[in-house]
Design an enzyme around this catalytic site. Structure first.
Site, PDB file in Angstrom:
ATOM      1  N   ALA A   1       0.869  -1.177   0.000  1.00 45.00           N
ATOM      2  CA  ALA A   1       0.000   0.000   0.000  1.00 45.00           C
ATOM      3  C   ALA A   1       0.910   1.232   0.000  1.00 45.00           C
ATOM      4  O   ALA A   1       2.094   1.123   0.315  1.00 45.00           O
ATOM      5  CB  ALA A   1      -0.868  -0.014   1.254  1.00 45.00           C
TER       6      ALA A   1
ATOM      7  N   GLN B   1       1.318   3.619   2.062  1.00 45.34           N
ATOM      8  CA  GLN B   1       1.996   3.834   3.357  1.00 45.34           C
ATOM      9  C   GLN B   1       2.564   2.525   3.925  1.00 45.34           C
ATOM     10  O   GLN B   1       2.609   2.329   5.142  1.00 45.34           O
ATOM     11  CB  GLN B   1       1.052   4.497   4.355  1.00 45.34           C
ATOM     12  CG  GLN B   1       0.871   5.989   4.094  1.00 45.34           C
ATOM     13  CD  GLN B   1       2.186   6.761   4.201  1.00 45.34           C
ATOM     14  OE1 GLN B   1       3.061   6.439   4.992  1.00 45.34           O
ATOM     15  NE2 GLN B   1       2.337   7.777   3.364  1.00 45.34           N
ATOM     16  N   SER B   2       3.024   1.640   3.049  1.00 47.47           N
ATOM     17  CA  SER B   2       3.581   0.363   3.495  1.00 47.47           C
ATOM     18  C   SER B   2       4.868   0.548   4.285  1.00 47.47           C
ATOM     19  O   SER B   2       5.838   1.141   3.796  1.00 47.47           O
ATOM     20  CB  SER B   2       3.858  -0.506   2.259  1.00 47.47           C
ATOM     21  OG  SER B   2       4.692  -1.601   2.596  1.00 47.47           O
ATOM     22  N   ASN B   3       4.879   0.022   5.504  1.00 48.75           N
ATOM     23  CA  ASN B   3       6.118   0.021   6.300  1.00 48.75           C
ATOM     24  C   ASN B   3       7.118  -0.970   5.719  1.00 48.75           C
ATOM     25  O   ASN B   3       8.328  -0.761   5.801  1.00 48.75           O
ATOM     26  CB  ASN B   3       5.805  -0.358   7.750  1.00 48.75           C
ATOM     27  CG  ASN B   3       4.866   0.627   8.414  1.00 48.75           C
ATOM     28  OD1 ASN B   3       5.164   1.815   8.473  1.00 48.75           O
ATOM     29  ND2 ASN B   3       3.728   0.155   8.891  1.00 48.75           N
TER      30      ASN B   3
ATOM     31  N   ALA C   1       7.521  -1.685   2.538  1.00 51.06           N
ATOM     32  CA  ALA C   1       8.175  -1.056   1.383  1.00 51.06           C
ATOM     33  C   ALA C   1       9.280  -0.118   1.871  1.00 51.06           C
ATOM     34  O   ALA C   1      10.413  -0.138   1.370  1.00 51.06           O
ATOM     35  CB  ALA C   1       7.144  -0.296   0.550  1.00 51.06           C
TER      36      ALA C   1
END
Ligand SMILES: *Cc1c(COP(=O)(O)O)cnc(C)c1O
Length: 311
Positions: A71, A73-75, A77
């Protein structure tokens, strides 16, 4: 050769939280917060433990580029971007939807030098397949890391974490964790057994029970009956990206009793599950209980639900 690379500077702290314990109705000497949010790399969080395993494989495969999805706001990523920087390997992040504001995790992704591909209307996994093929054709030796960084191999990062907690405080009765892509819960269950792990579903997958069981099936140890997993399915609310009223209350409670910041997507839901479970007796207040703080701080600053609150 070791099966993981080292991205941690040592054991993460495990802390008592007496004011929070009192508010929760747990004896202060039976409650701890495991601070995986304080992992040093890239702003911290649980994904680093899993990446230690995935990136061992990537380096063994002589990867020159890492590709993963998430997503906006992927942590996961963001931490893949940070780990790539530390290893000197390029990172391409395929994020869902249209280009999102450069804030929170997206800002850090860019700071760490990752390339971002927005999937726009397309399925992110399919788009990542295309990106990976193109990198192969260009001779960049890409290595694909799964959604959320979770597979049966990387989940061992949380088997390690369970061992680390036992070394720190001895045997305990239960640990409460958010469930996203499932690797964190699977790793904990593989070491502690299904009865000692309470997962709180955050809406990142359709069926967390089968996701976690599937990951466990590929891990060493006895098969786990899906029905024996303790998973709270009631904290998703209107969906993954919404801040539920219970999650917001949990954020306030942790912040105002202990100065601990939860993230709106994962740890605030896990905390809401802890509060609800203690209230309805599904989580025993007399048990030695650990709350896993799995990170996520950057998303606090990019979350519409949090930004919209007038505290
Ligand atoms: C990804 C994530 C989780 C969930 O971990 P999974 O292994 O994907 O289930 C929990 N908390 C935070 C802050 C995360 O970023």
């Amino acid at each position: 050769m070791a099966s993981r690379i080292s991205l941690l500077s040592g054991a993460t702290p495990i802390e008592r939280a007496p004011r929070l314990a009192e508010a929760l109705g747990i004896a202060a000497d039976r409650f701890w917060i495991k601070r995986d949010d304080l992992i040093g790399l890239g702003g911290g969080g649980n994904k680093v433990r899993k990446l230690q395993y995935s990136l061992r494989r990537a380096l063994d495969a002589h990867a020159r580029a890492l590709v993963t999805t998430g997503a906006p706001q992927s942590n996961h990523a963001r931490l893949t971007a940070a780990a790539g920087a530390r290893l000197g390997v390029d990172v391409v992040l395929v994020l869902t939807g249209a280009p999102a504001p450069i804030t929170g995790n997206v800002l850090l992704d860019s700071l760490f030098g990752a390339s971002i591909v927005w999937a726009e209307g397309e399925d992110a996994e399919a788009r990542a397949d295309d990106v990976t093929s193109q990198l192969e054709r260009d001779g960049r030796q890409p290595f694909r890391i799964p959604f959320g960084g979770s597979d049966s191999h990387s989940a061992q990062g949380y088997t390690d974490a369970a061992d680390e907690i036992i070394e720190q405080i001895g045997e305990f009765d239960q640990i409460v964790t958010a469930v996203g892509s499932g690797g964190t819960m699977a790793g904990l269950v593989s070491r502690l057994g299904p009865h000692s792990v309470v997962g709180v579903h955050c809406g990142a997958v359709d069926d967390p029970r089968s996701t976690v069981t599937g990951l466990l099936a590929g891990m060493p140890g006895a098969a786990v009956d899906p029905s024996s997993l303790r998973i709270d399915l009631d904290q998703v609310g209107e969906g993954y990206e919404h801040l539920t009223p219970a999650a917001r209350q949990a954020m306030e409670l942790f912040a105002r009793t202990e100065g601990v910041v939860l993230d709106p997507t994962y740890t605030a839901r896990a905390a809401a599950g802890l509060i609800t479970g203690l209230a309805d007796g599904t989580i025993g207040a007399n048990e030695r209980t650990v709350f896993l703080h799995s990170g996520g701080l950057p998303s606090v600053f990019a979350h519409e639900g949090v930004a919209g609150i007038r505290f």
